[in-house]
Write a protein that holds these residues in place. Sequence first.
Motif, PDB file in Angstrom:
ATOM      1  N   UNK A 390       0.843  -1.190   0.000  1.00 38.06           N
ATOM      2  CA  UNK A 390       0.000   0.000   0.000  1.00 38.06           C
ATOM      3  C   UNK A 390       0.884   1.248   0.000  1.00 38.06           C
ATOM      4  N   UNK A 391       0.338   2.320  -0.573  1.00 41.75           N
ATOM      5  CA  UNK A 391       1.047   3.616  -0.599  1.00 41.75           C
ATOM      6  C   UNK A 391       0.114   4.671  -0.009  1.00 41.75           C
ATOM      7  N   UNK A 392       0.583   5.315   1.064  1.00 41.40           N
ATOM      8  CA  UNK A 392      -0.244   6.319   1.744  1.00 41.40           C
ATOM      9  C   UNK A 392       0.408   7.693   1.622  1.00 41.40           C
ATOM     10  N   UNK A 393      -0.397   8.677   1.189  1.00 41.61           N
ATOM     11  CA  UNK A 393       0.045  10.070   1.152  1.00 41.61           C
ATOM     12  C   UNK A 393      -0.789  10.853   2.152  1.00 41.61           C
ATOM     13  N   UNK A 394      -0.105  11.498   3.112  1.00 48.22           N
ATOM     14  CA  UNK A 394      -0.794  12.183   4.205  1.00 48.22           C
ATOM     15  C   UNK A 394      -1.459  13.464   3.721  1.00 48.22           C
ATOM     16  N   UNK A 395      -2.707  13.655   4.147  1.00 46.12           N
ATOM     17  CA  UNK A 395      -3.429  14.885   3.830  1.00 46.12           C
ATOM     18  C   UNK A 395      -3.273  15.914   4.935  1.00 46.12           C
ATOM     19  N   UNK A 396      -3.703  17.136   4.637  1.00 44.58           N
ATOM     20  CA  UNK A 396      -3.556  18.230   5.604  1.00 44.58           C
ATOM     21  C   UNK A 396      -4.443  18.028   6.829  1.00 44.58           C
ATOM     22  N   UNK A 397      -5.569  17.326   6.649  1.00 45.78           N
ATOM     23  CA  UNK A 397      -6.490  17.129   7.766  1.00 45.78           C
ATOM     24  C   UNK A 397      -6.301  15.768   8.458  1.00 45.78           C
ATOM     25  N   UNK A 398      -5.437  14.963   7.912  1.00 45.59           N
ATOM     26  CA  UNK A 398      -5.190  13.653   8.533  1.00 45.59           C
ATOM     27  C   UNK A 398      -4.408  13.830   9.830  1.00 45.59           C
ATOM     28  N   UNK A 399      -4.787  13.091  10.839  1.00 40.32           N
ATOM     29  CA  UNK A 399      -4.057  13.083  12.109  1.00 40.32           C
ATOM     30  C   UNK A 399      -3.348  11.745  12.329  1.00 40.32           C
ATOM     31  N   UNK A 400      -4.094  10.698  12.072  1.00 39.36           N
ATOM     32  CA  UNK A 400      -3.551   9.353  12.277  1.00 39.36           C
ATOM     33  C   UNK A 400      -4.432   8.373  11.516  1.00 39.36           C
ATOM     34  N   UNK A 401      -3.803   7.486  10.773  1.00 36.47           N
ATOM     35  CA  UNK A 401      -4.580   6.433  10.127  1.00 36.47           C
ATOM     36  C   UNK A 401      -4.218   5.088  10.765  1.00 36.47           C
ATOM     37  N   UNK A 402      -5.211   4.233  10.867  1.00 39.57           N
ATOM     38  CA  UNK A 402      -5.005   2.869  11.369  1.00 39.57           C
ATOM     39  C   UNK A 402      -5.355   1.911  10.243  1.00 39.57           C
ATOM     40  N   UNK A 403      -4.389   1.065   9.892  1.00 35.28           N
ATOM     41  CA  UNK A 403      -4.569   0.101   8.804  1.00 35.28           C
ATOM     42  C   UNK A 403      -4.827  -1.265   9.434  1.00 35.28           C
ATOM     43  N   UNK A 404      -5.977  -1.852   9.136  1.00 36.69           N
ATOM     44  CA  UNK A 404      -6.327  -3.174   9.663  1.00 36.69           C
ATOM     45  C   UNK A 404      -6.575  -4.119   8.502  1.00 36.69           C
ATOM     46  N   UNK A 405      -5.838  -5.223   8.483  1.00 39.51           N
ATOM     47  CA  UNK A 405      -6.013  -6.254   7.457  1.00 39.51           C
ATOM     48  C   UNK A 405      -6.520  -7.521   8.136  1.00 39.51           C
ATOM     49  N   UNK A 406      -7.454  -8.203   7.489  1.00 37.98           N
ATOM     50  CA  UNK A 406      -8.024  -9.410   8.095  1.00 37.98           C
ATOM     51  C   UNK A 406      -8.336 -10.443   7.021  1.00 37.98           C
ATOM     52  N   UNK A 407      -8.480 -11.682   7.487  1.00 41.60           N
ATOM     53  CA  UNK A 407      -8.844 -12.783   6.590  1.00 41.60           C
ATOM     54  C   UNK A 407      -9.613 -13.814   7.403  1.00 41.60           C
ATOM     55  N   UNK A 408     -10.742 -14.253   6.856  1.00 48.13           N
ATOM     56  CA  UNK A 408     -11.532 -15.302   7.500  1.00 48.13           C
ATOM     57  C   UNK A 408     -11.608 -16.504   6.570  1.00 48.13           C
ATOM     58  N   UNK A 409     -11.033 -17.645   6.996  1.00 46.55           N
ATOM     59  CA  UNK A 409     -11.131 -18.850   6.161  1.00 46.55           C
ATOM     60  C   UNK A 409     -12.592 -19.243   5.941  1.00 46.55           C
ATOM     61  N   UNK A 410     -12.852 -19.905   4.841  1.00 44.42           N
ATOM     62  CA  UNK A 410     -14.215 -20.298   4.473  1.00 44.42           C
ATOM     63  C   UNK A 410     -14.797 -21.231   5.534  1.00 44.42           C
ATOM     64  N   UNK A 411     -16.016 -20.905   5.982  1.00 40.84           N
ATOM     65  CA  UNK A 411     -16.744 -21.722   6.964  1.00 40.84           C
ATOM     66  C   UNK A 411     -15.939 -21.946   8.245  1.00 40.84           C
ATOM     67  N   UNK A 412     -15.280 -20.886   8.685  1.00 45.27           N
ATOM     68  CA  UNK A 412     -14.501 -20.957   9.927  1.00 45.27           C
ATOM     69  C   UNK A 412     -14.904 -19.779  10.796  1.00 45.27           C
ATOM     70  N   UNK A 413     -15.070 -19.981  12.109  1.00 44.96           N
ATOM     71  CA  UNK A 413     -15.643 -18.904  12.933  1.00 44.96           C
ATOM     72  C   UNK A 413     -14.690 -17.760  13.242  1.00 44.96           C
ATOM     73  N   UNK A 414     -13.389 -18.016  13.228  1.00 44.10           N
ATOM     74  CA  UNK A 414     -12.448 -16.999  13.689  1.00 44.10           C
ATOM     75  C   UNK A 414     -11.773 -16.276  12.532  1.00 44.10           C
ATOM     76  N   UNK A 415     -11.352 -15.060  12.828  1.00 44.29           N
ATOM     77  CA  UNK A 415     -10.732 -14.178  11.841  1.00 44.29           C
ATOM     78  C   UNK A 415      -9.316 -13.853  12.300  1.00 44.29           C
ATOM     79  N   UNK A 416      -8.363 -13.914  11.376  1.00 47.59           N
ATOM     80  CA  UNK A 416      -7.012 -13.465  11.679  1.00 47.59           C
ATOM     81  C   UNK A 416      -6.887 -12.025  11.209  1.00 47.59           C
ATOM     82  N   UNK A 417      -6.281 -11.197  12.035  1.00 45.74           N
ATOM     83  CA  UNK A 417      -6.157  -9.788  11.661  1.00 45.74           C
ATOM     84  C   UNK A 417      -4.856  -9.221  12.202  1.00 45.74           C
TER      85      UNK A 417
END
Length: 718
Positions: A390-417
């Motif tokens: 990913x490529x992030x360019x900071x804006x004048x009004x940005x203070x802080x960004x939080x990037x969250x990536x996740x994946x849930x296997x098919x027919x599985x209750x839990x998510x990895x993030x």
Amino acid sequence: MRKHIALFIVLLCFQFIYTYGQESDCNKTKVGVYFIELGDLVINHLNTKYGEQSTQAWLDDIDARVIEVLQVNSPEIDFFSARNGKTSDPDYTFRYTLHLTAIDGEILVHADSVVYIQDFTGYEMTEYTDTEYEQETAFWMSSSLVVNSPCVPCLQWLIDINLSSDLELQGVIQKQSQKFWRLTNIIEAHENKRLAPAREPEMEISYDKPFISLLDEKSREMKVTVKVKNCKGQYVFYKGHSQPVYFEDELDRFKLESYKCLDPTHYKGHMVIIINKNLNANGIYKVIKGIEPLEQKISIGTCGISSQSEIYTEGKIIVKGLEIKVVPDKYQIYTDEIANIVVRFNEVNPNGNKEPISGRILDINIKGLVDGSISPKGNYNTNEKGEVHLRYKAGKKDKKIIITASYQPVNYPDVVSGSSYVNVMSNEYAWNGSFNIDVTKRFQCNVQEQASEIRHEEIRANDENTQRVNVTIGMNDFDLAVNPSIPGTRLISEASGEMHCMMNEDHFTATRAKKTECYNESGGEWEFSHIWVSPGNWSTKHETSSGQASRTIKKENINLLIVKDIELNKEAMQNLQKQMMEAAQSGDMAAVQTLKGQMVGMVQGDQNNNVIPIRIRIEILLDITKKDLITKTFERKSYNVCLKKNEEDSGSNTIEIPIAIPMGVEMKGTFTRGKDGSDIINASVDMTENTRGNFYSGKCPDATVKISGQINLERKRK
């Protein structure tokens, strides 16, 4: 005409078989001889016929006669009296009872016939009379040969049963021995025909794959195959009543399924799976929750001939966990600057080795983006290295960004993030930056031990308590180059952030007795008032606690100290202090100033060095009177074999205790001088230490506390 005293015989696992011969490949066969019943009528008859003895003496006498005759019958077998060898463990039991019966003796009236003419019809008629005998009291013996096995389901085969009578005690014993001729051949033929239960069993365990992967449904299951051999090297199977194998099924993250068995038996925390015609017992373990890597130990057992033939061994299933890491190349940038962010998706082995996962689409969410930009905007498919860029360019009004990536296997209750952040620094303060701290305490226990000769104990625990802090700060100016330490608390002008806490505790205990001594209300005159029942009592207890909390972090919650990590030469410093005192006493103030400058130089370090090692102490102060909601559950089960009674109890409740507690860490790093005062402070910590667990600490291993974090500060550029 024969009359028999009533006889009641308890038959175990009703089966008959007639066999022959015995090989010598295995340990010597042991047969326990059990005298089941001797009533008062028999004692009186024995005293009248052979002379008076005590009941105990007759019991010993008869037992000795039976064992002597059986030993002549089959010298290859080790016979012992169960009355005198209570600690011995027989492979087979020879059970006998002695009663009285009436048999025909001397002829009193011979059989005869009478011929006469019937008045009514005029026909010649003949009537016959039976021979009449003198009735004599005789001994009547019933004996049975039974396999002694603890197997569940029951495999206590009744091999043979015979009845004999004779006027003499020794005669009836001899007749019974002849009907079991030869006992060693009968046992050998039985074992050749019915291989289950196995004599001196051994298990062979195999797995259909080296590990479990969470990515797909089929890859989440492991087939564990067990074969059982007896001491002759034969793989064991018998149609209809085959060898049982016990697969542990009370596992937190697994569900055990029996191959083609809809309603399997459960025994001592294990599922009972029967060996099939292919000589296999197959248990299918499926992972049903959790994303962490795991080396799961499983208990696998079987049984054989003799009470102590139940054996267990430890199997092992490897589960690869899933991990997502979000790594920016910069954690602080200014408006219009660029941060490159790499998202890595890996499978993680229990030993820590990682393998990239390619070709999977991740769900990536950006929080805090106001007028900045991020690319690409979608289709986050991992490349051959398991990465998304990913490529992030900071804006004048940005203070802080939080990037969250996740994946849930098919027919599985839990998510990895996984998540990370990029701070957009303001020019309002001299120093801008952020810090994050992660303290995770993990406690895992899986102990199975023989607490005593007859008591087995199991302890399992899986606890995880986490505190995560993420704070952005702005500070007034300071110059670490000319100061040995900076009390940063008073220099913090602005701070904003959060602490998130999670608590999960899972505790399980079980006790199982091989046998339990129960009061025998129906015991006869010559039986003990207590009997041993096998398997014995068991009980389990499962308790969980869970909760979460969050706190807002402001500047008043932070203590910050920045110190140069310089190792002083104490001897040289003490020498300078001594010289300065001598110069002051002599009035040489010029020398005092010179020596003072040297001491300051030692404390400040080399001023020409652009990189200075530092230590930073961060403390987070919280109100410990603030409480959080905790949910607790419990489930208790037990079985009393004496009362033949199950007891179950379960429930849940909530309590209030503080989860978010004060924390403190020390980081090491560097203060780097830049051009035009654009200085940078970077420090981090990544360590693991051991501490006592809070559950069976004397038997379970220590808990581990992993402390990680970093702080990044940058001085405003001119």
